[in-house]
Every structure is written in structure tokens, then in C-alpha cells.
Scaffold this motif. Structure first.
Motif, PDB file in Angstrom:
ATOM      1  N   UNK A 113       0.820  -1.210   0.000  1.00 14.69           N
ATOM      2  CA  UNK A 113       0.000   0.000   0.000  1.00 14.69           C
ATOM      3  C   UNK A 113       0.857   1.265   0.000  1.00 14.69           C
ATOM      4  N   UNK A 126      -6.128  -5.820   6.652  1.00 11.47           N
ATOM      5  CA  UNK A 126      -4.763  -5.554   7.122  1.00 11.47           C
ATOM      6  C   UNK A 126      -4.395  -4.095   6.848  1.00 11.47           C
ATOM      7  N   UNK A 127      -5.066  -3.528   5.860  1.00  6.42           N
ATOM      8  CA  UNK A 127      -4.750  -2.180   5.421  1.00  6.42           C
ATOM      9  C   UNK A 127      -5.435  -1.144   6.297  1.00  6.42           C
ATOM     10  N   UNK A 128      -6.643  -1.452   6.741  1.00  7.68           N
ATOM     11  CA  UNK A 128      -7.483  -0.434   7.365  1.00  7.68           C
ATOM     12  C   UNK A 128      -7.897  -0.738   8.792  1.00  7.68           C
ATOM     13  N   UNK A 162      -6.154  -5.162  -6.866  1.00  8.59           N
ATOM     14  CA  UNK A 162      -7.133  -4.541  -5.972  1.00  8.59           C
ATOM     15  C   UNK A 162      -6.563  -3.260  -5.353  1.00  8.59           C
ATOM     16  N   UNK A 203      -4.397  -9.156  -5.322  1.00 12.01           N
ATOM     17  CA  UNK A 203      -4.288  -8.123  -4.308  1.00 12.01           C
ATOM     18  C   UNK A 203      -3.585  -6.888  -4.821  1.00 12.01           C
ATOM     19  N   UNK A 255      -7.142  -8.699   3.027  1.00  9.84           N
ATOM     20  CA  UNK A 255      -6.097  -7.716   2.707  1.00  9.84           C
ATOM     21  C   UNK A 255      -6.562  -6.309   3.072  1.00  9.84           C
ATOM     22  N   UNK A 256      -7.770  -5.989   2.668  1.00  9.93           N
ATOM     23  CA  UNK A 256      -8.336  -4.675   3.012  1.00  9.93           C
ATOM     24  C   UNK A 256      -8.300  -4.476   4.528  1.00  9.93           C
ATOM     25  N   UNK A 292      -7.789   0.753  -5.681  1.00  7.85           N
ATOM     26  CA  UNK A 292      -8.027   1.520  -4.482  1.00  7.85           C
ATOM     27  C   UNK A 292      -7.245   2.831  -4.504  1.00  7.85           C
ATOM     28  N   UNK A 325       1.235  -7.670   3.484  1.00  7.68           N
ATOM     29  CA  UNK A 325       1.437  -7.987   4.910  1.00  7.68           C
ATOM     30  C   UNK A 325       0.922  -9.386   5.232  1.00  7.68           C
TER      31      UNK A 325
END
Lengths: 268, 268
Positions: free
Chosen positions: A208, B264-266, A261, A258, B261-262, A265, A242
Motif C-alpha cells: 500500500x 490488514x490495510x485499514x 485490488x 491483491x 487484505x483490506x 483503491x 502484509x
């Protein structure tokens, strides 16, 4: 409209392009010794018919001919109509999708052409599993990636199983080879792509944060060995998804999904 | 240490738990008629040995016994040592991993226990494909999801193929059933979970905006039918992964991976 030709004899030579499909990827009589591109089932046949891969014939049962009738109105090739039993005998196994289409391999696309409008691409190195390649194309299509590029030592994306697992998207999503691997990556750099290596290495930058380019190319290696150091050195940044401690790396097509994705985003 | 027992006769009754593995998921002689849990290969056998699934025996070739020796020092069960040929004859097909371990099914985990420390869970409805279930567990383990929950009409996560595709993570990532589907989702709501339905519906909220809870449960349905309206109504929000127009929905385990994944990001 296709010409419907009824065939009842499994040894009919007009069916030779569909014979023994489990070994039909080797065709010494064709260019490069590689087999025809085979679409299995109504959905994938439809995608082939709408693609640059023009079928030279189809083989199927009457019901599938009916389901494809609208897609076949402007197609001028034979449709060999037969029974499920004859199909099974010809292809060498029971096939429950009831229709096949066969196309010649069109010329390989030019890398520069593929990159012209592209903003998000995946580049594969050493990915030699047909199912992973197929899933990769399905994920690229679903998540709006523009192309898949092949570096060294990858499996053939037009192999029958890859076509099937991709649900026909290998016939739609453009792909090309990167020549002179990995130096050829400079072609992408010259066009303004940020080159990102995906690695499970915990010292790499979280994806990210790493993905900042207006145009992005994500490099992925096979599960297990991953990308070569040689390839990673030719990129701008090493990024990681991660991961929980003590687990394996993700499947390569899942990792690509991912990255695609993340791109939907964060794309600038 | 395991007791090594050499067996040369494929009809030896001590090998009955490994016989005809392609149909061994039906065992009328065992509780619920379900087969033993079978681990295939060194890595998955190691994960079984480190899990709550205690093997009752192992079957393998000498080389694999050597590779597992450190994992077997405190294990007090038989290791049936034999040849690759005898193994193939017993299990009914050629098995290139060289070792199997068999365990009884332990009691199903209690939903409340599974949720106690959990912050990220997936809940499945109608996912009846063993490979998808296996990949789901692999992705959950890799991306740090805490548990998989089963609503109505899902396949058995302990089926041999699911165990193999999960790379043994089905033996590690906790799972439980949600009773009284979908009303039982209230158990999660009462514990403070945000309930998110994942749907390809373009009117749904993009996942990145929908996922706001401190604890999150993501509901996923099978490819094709998706979640039932009944289940989606029982959730707080309908979310979508941004998809390219004219494509199919993603594979359900890939969609789950993106939700993890989202997260882990948020995750707050």
C-alpha cells in the motif's frame, strides 16, 4: 452462419483437431509445434468468438449449438454436430461442457502495442503452472488490469487448461513477452511505469505504501522460489503483502489479485 | 517416538484407514458417517502434528519418516513404513508425497470460544467446493484472519482435498458453525462485529468504504448464486470489490483474500 455437419463416426478425420486433447498441446505439424487454442464450453466459446482468436471449427452437441446460435450468425466455419459419446471418444475423456471451439494461434502481440494504453500490468517470471496463469488472467479481467507480460520461464497461457481456468479471459486480456529478460524491463521504465517487485521478504515495503506510480507494473515470481534477485534488482521497489507470521506465501494469482485490488483503491 | 512397523502386504488390515482414499470421506462406521482427517505430505503432516488434530497413525516411505523424525519424537502412535508401490495400491492412486497421517475428528469448536479473541472472520454460505474452502483457509492463515465460520450449505472443510489445498491451514485456523442460519448472526452482532455482505452488485458500497468496524465479519456466498437475500438482510452493509465491466465475479477464496487484505490495510 456456421455450416452444421453431422458426424457419427469418431474416427472421422475432420475431427482430428479435437483428438486426444490431453496431449494435444504438442502438434509437430503446426508452427512452433504448439497445439491449437481450444475453448471449452459455451461461455468460453462465446469469448473466443468475440476475440482476436477466430475459430476454424466447433465441435458439439445439438443443445450447445442452439445456445450459441446468436454468437454464430456471422461465423463462416464448420460446426461438427455429434453426440456426447462420440465427443468423449474423440477427445479421450468425458467432457461435460458439450462444446469445443478450436482456433489457430494468432501472431504474438507487440510489447509496445500492448503498453500503449496500459496503466496497470503484471509481469511474470518463472510461473510455470497453467492453472495459476489462467487464474491470473481471470483476476486481471475482473479487477481491470490492462495486460499480462511474460518474462523468463513461464508456462504457455494458451494451453487448454489455462484457457479454461481463465474462463476465456486469456483470449481477451492482452499479453506479450518482455524480450531480453530482465533488461527488457527498460521498455516499461522508458514508458513511465513504476516497476514493483512483489516478495514475501518482511523487510520489503508494504504494498500500500510502495505503489505510487501513475502507471504501475507488478512483477511476480512462482510460489516457492519467487522472483530472481536479478529481476528484483531491475525494479524500482520491493513490496510485500502484509502476511501473518509462520505462514506460506500466497498463491501467485491471489497475490496478483491483491496488487490489482490495491491499484483500484489507490490509482492516481 | 512413533513405533515404526514395517508392512509389505497391501491387504494388511492395519492399513484400512488409508484404503481407497478417493471414497474414504464416507465412513458409516465412524461418528456422523464421515471419514478420518487425512494429512498428505510432510508439510501438512507437520501441521497436523502441531494441531488439535492428533494423528492415530501415519503411513509412509522411509525417506519421509526421516524427514519427520523431529516432529515425531513425542508422538506415541504407529508409523506404518512401506514402499511407494504398496502405498499406491492401498490408497488407490499414485501419491507422490510419500506420507499420510490420519486423525479422528475432534469435537466441533464452540462459536463463542472461536469469537472470543477474534477481530476478523469470514462467514460462508453455500460454498460447496472443497478447493475453494481449502484456499479460503490458506488465505485466512496468510493474511491473519482469525476464523472461518460456516452458515448453511457448505462443504466439509475436513475433506481430504480441502485439507490438501489449504496446505494444512484448515487444521490451524479455527472454524465453527453459525447455528440457526441466518438469525444466528446475532451472536456476532452482540459481540460487536460489523457484518458485511460481499456482493458483485454495482449499487453496493466499495469494500474500502464499507469496512469500518473494529471487529469485522465478511459474508461470502458461492460463485454464481452469491449470498441469499435472506443472509444479506441480516447484515449491516452490502459491499463490493470494484470490478471491471463485463467480467465474472471473482473466485470466492480470492474475494475473501481481498477482504482480508483490506482489513490488514485499514483495521483500526
Amino acid at each position: 452462419m456456421v455450416h452444421v455437419i453431422d458426424i457419427a463416426d469418431p474416427s472421422d478425420p475432420r475431427l482430428d483437431d479435437y483428438r486426444d486433447l490431453n496431449s494435444s498441446d504438442r502438434r509437430p505439424d503446426l508452427p512452433e509445434g504448439k497445439g491449437l487454442v481450444i475453448a471449452e464450453g459455451v461461455l468460453v466459446a462465446q469469448r473466443m468468438l468475440a476475440s482476436r482468436f477466430s475459430p476454424i471449427s466447433l465441435l458439439g452437441v445439438d443443445r450447445r449449438l442452439g445456445e450459441l446460435s446468436e454468437d454464430l450468425t456471422e461465423v463462416d466455419v464448420p460446426f461438427y454436430r455429434t453426440s456426447a459419446e462420440v465427443m468423449a471418444e474423440v477427445v479421450g475423456f468425458h467432457l461435460n461442457r458439450g462444446v469445443l471451439a478450436a482456433a489457430h494461434r494468432p501472431p504474438v502481440l507487440d510489447l509496445e502495442d500492448v503498453l500503449r494504453e496500459a496503466r496497470t500490468v503484471a509481469i511474470l517470471e518463472g510461473v510455470n503452472d497453467h492453472e495459476n496463469i489462467g487464474s491470473m488472467f481471470r483476476n486481471a479481467a475482473g479487477l481491470g488490469a490492462d495486460a499480462i507480460l511474460f518474462g523468463a520461464a513461464c508456462a504457455d497461457p494458451l494451453y487448454r487448461r489455462a484457457v479454461r481456468v481463465s474462463m476465456g479471459h486469456v483470449l481477451r486480456v492482452p499479453f506479450a513477452r518482455v524480450p531480453d529478460w530482465p533488461r527488457g524491463l527498460n521498455v516499461l521504465r522508458d514508458r513511465g511505469f513504476q516497476l514493483i517487485s512483489l516478495t514475501p521478504n518482511p523487510t520489503a515495503v508494504p504494498l500500500a505504501h510502495a505503489m505510487t506510480g501513475e502507471k504501475v507494473a507488478v512483477l511476480l515470481g512462482a510460489e516457492g522460489p519467487g522472483l530472481t534477485e536479478h529481476a528484483m534488482r531491475a525494479t524500482d521497489v520491493r513490496a510485500r503483502i502484509p502476511m501473518a507470521p509462520g505462514t506460506d506465501s500466497l498463491n501467485v494469482s491471489t497475490a496478483a489479485a491483491m496488487a490489482f485490488y490495491e491499484r483500484t483503491r489507490t490509482a492516481p
